[in-house]
Design an enzyme around this catalytic site. Structure first.
Site, PDB file in Angstrom:
ATOM      1  N   GLU A  85     114.761   1.550  24.341  1.00 44.08           N
ATOM      2  CA  GLU A  85     114.770   3.010  24.295  1.00 44.08           C
ATOM      3  C   GLU A  85     114.759   3.528  22.860  1.00 44.08           C
ATOM      4  OE1 GLU A  85     114.638   5.428  26.651  1.00 44.08           O
ATOM      5  OE2 GLU A  85     114.189   3.844  28.083  1.00 44.08           O
ATOM      6  N   CYS A 136      99.949  12.180  32.771  1.00 40.65           N
ATOM      7  CA  CYS A 136     100.202  13.536  32.263  1.00 40.65           C
ATOM      8  C   CYS A 136     100.288  13.473  30.742  1.00 40.65           C
ATOM      9  CB  CYS A 136     101.496  14.079  32.865  1.00 40.65           C
ATOM     10  SG  CYS A 136     101.753  15.853  32.609  1.00 40.65           S
ATOM     11  N   CYS A 164      94.709  14.827  35.747  1.00 39.35           N
ATOM     12  CA  CYS A 164      95.319  15.546  36.870  1.00 39.35           C
ATOM     13  C   CYS A 164      94.808  15.060  38.221  1.00 39.35           C
ATOM     14  CB  CYS A 164      95.061  17.045  36.731  1.00 39.35           C
ATOM     15  SG  CYS A 164      95.793  17.776  35.236  1.00 39.35           S
ATOM     16  N   CYS A 206      97.159  12.470  39.507  1.00 39.28           N
ATOM     17  CA  CYS A 206      98.593  12.768  39.440  1.00 39.28           C
ATOM     18  C   CYS A 206      99.180  13.030  40.830  1.00 39.28           C
ATOM     19  CB  CYS A 206      98.828  13.977  38.541  1.00 39.28           C
ATOM     20  SG  CYS A 206     100.582  14.386  38.363  1.00 39.28           S
ATOM     21  N   CYS A 265     102.091  21.356  40.984  1.00 37.46           N
ATOM     22  CA  CYS A 265     102.114  21.617  39.553  1.00 37.46           C
ATOM     23  C   CYS A 265     101.610  23.030  39.250  1.00 37.46           C
ATOM     24  CB  CYS A 265     101.266  20.587  38.818  1.00 37.46           C
ATOM     25  SG  CYS A 265     101.223  20.827  37.023  1.00 37.46           S
TER      26      CYS A 265
END
Length: 354
Positions: free
Chosen positions: A36, A191, A198, A201, A207
């Protein structure tokens, strides 16, 4: 959950998500934490070889805590944002000293460790322990800003608070480990910042930005400011043994804690460099041999670097100070060096290509 935000996302993840990243193997809090931190401001493809090399050298938090900071910085060289590495080392020492080498499972406790913010702490809790916690890294911000059509730059407090609220709302009770990976994967692979896919997605039906045909308007851009330009001489001072002089940079600021080349005021002309070195370091030098200069861009300014090589002709005792060191090139390359300096010392004739 089948028709929910989380349900649609998890169904997509099961088929299209990334399930075989290095930190998914032998998953524990230490490996999740290191990944991370490395992934902040850095893409997965870049991080993978660094992560694997880092784990080989520092397989657990005790090994990282016990290592010299120079060793840690050396394994970070090229990733940039070096405060991350220094905080990583400091936090490892905190975990060993305060928690017996075991990462706490409480998000608030993790946030108290050096370099761990709210989203990183939540990712550790969710990914390592399977405890429900909402994350909000750059990819997640983009997904949520578009899905809910939240205007404004996420660096603004009001915008950030809205994004956190939606992140909390969407995070499920079950499969939180998969969900956090799924929403990060969606932002990274579908995204995307420019030209989002899109048509692929799973969240497209709900959205708002897509419905308005305004996906590229979200999230709002950071207000632009022209980056200032700075210039410096960087001198490669070489003694009669073929060693070069390195200086450790201050712990905070650009390249903090790394070893770098000495710098001289850019107001000096090339013919003035020998005298400048004698005044600044206390020993005589030959005339300067100029090397191709290059520009390095930091987050908030451009730095024009003009390297010069000088042979040292006088005593070198000044370099015995703590923050200076005479080293052969192979020794230098084993230290924590900024990437441009490493390249300069390795292939000086190619510096114009940096």
């Amino acid at each position: 959950m089948a028709d929910s935000f989380a349900g649609q996302l998890l169904a997509w993840y099961d088929q299209h998500g990334r399930h075989d990243l290095p930190w998914h193997h032998d998953r524990n809090a230490y490996r999740v934490w290191v990944s991370e931190i490395m992934l902040q401001q850095t893409q997965v493809a870049t991080v993978i070889p660094y992560f694997e090399a880092f784990m080989k050298r520092f397989p657990d938090v005790a090994a990282l805590a016990a290592a010299p900071v120079d060793d840690v910085l050396s394994h970070w060289s090229g990733l940039g944002y070096y405060a991350r590495a220094r905080n990583l080392h400091k936090a490892a020492q905190q975990v060993v000293a305060e928690y017996g080498g075991e990462f706490p499972q409480q998000q608030e406790t993790l946030e108290a460790l050096s370099g761990i913010g709210r989203s990183t702490a939540a990712a550790i809790v969710a990914q390592a322990f399977g405890i429900r916690a909402a994350i909000l890294d750059g990819n997640v911000k983009r997904v949520l800003a578009r899905y809910h059509a939240i205007p404004g730059w996420p660096g603004q407090t009001a915008v950030l608070n809205q994004l956190w609220q939606h992140s909390e709302e969407h995070t499920p009770e079950d499969r939180v480990r998969d969900y956090t990976q799924a929403i990060m994967d969606l932002g990274a692979t579908v995204c995307t910042r420019s030209r989002p896919a899109c048509e692929r997605c799973p969240l497209q039906p709900g959205c708002t930005a897509y419905a308005r045909q305004e996906t590229t308007s979200y999230p709002g851009a950071k207000p632009k400011k022209a980056k200032p330009e700075k210039t410096t001489w960087m001198v490669i001072l070489e003694d009669h043994q073929g060693r070069i002089l390195l200086e450790r940079r201050p712990p905070s600021g650009i390249w903090g804690g790394l070893w770098s080349l000495p710098e001289l005021d850019p107001a000096y002309g090339p013919e003035e460099l020998p005298d400048a070195c004698e005044r600044q370091f206390g020993f005589g030098c030959s005339d300067a041999e100029l090397i191709s200069g290059f520009r390095h861009t930091f987050s908030h300014y451009h730095l024009h670097i003009q390297p010069a090589r000088l042979a040292v002709t006088g005593p070198t005792g000044v370099a015995e100070e703590t923050e200076q060191r005479w080293v052969h090139r192979d020794e230098a390359l084993a230290l924590g060096l900024p990437a441009p300096i490493r390249t300069l010392l390795t292939t000086p004739e190619q510096t114009a290509l940096l």
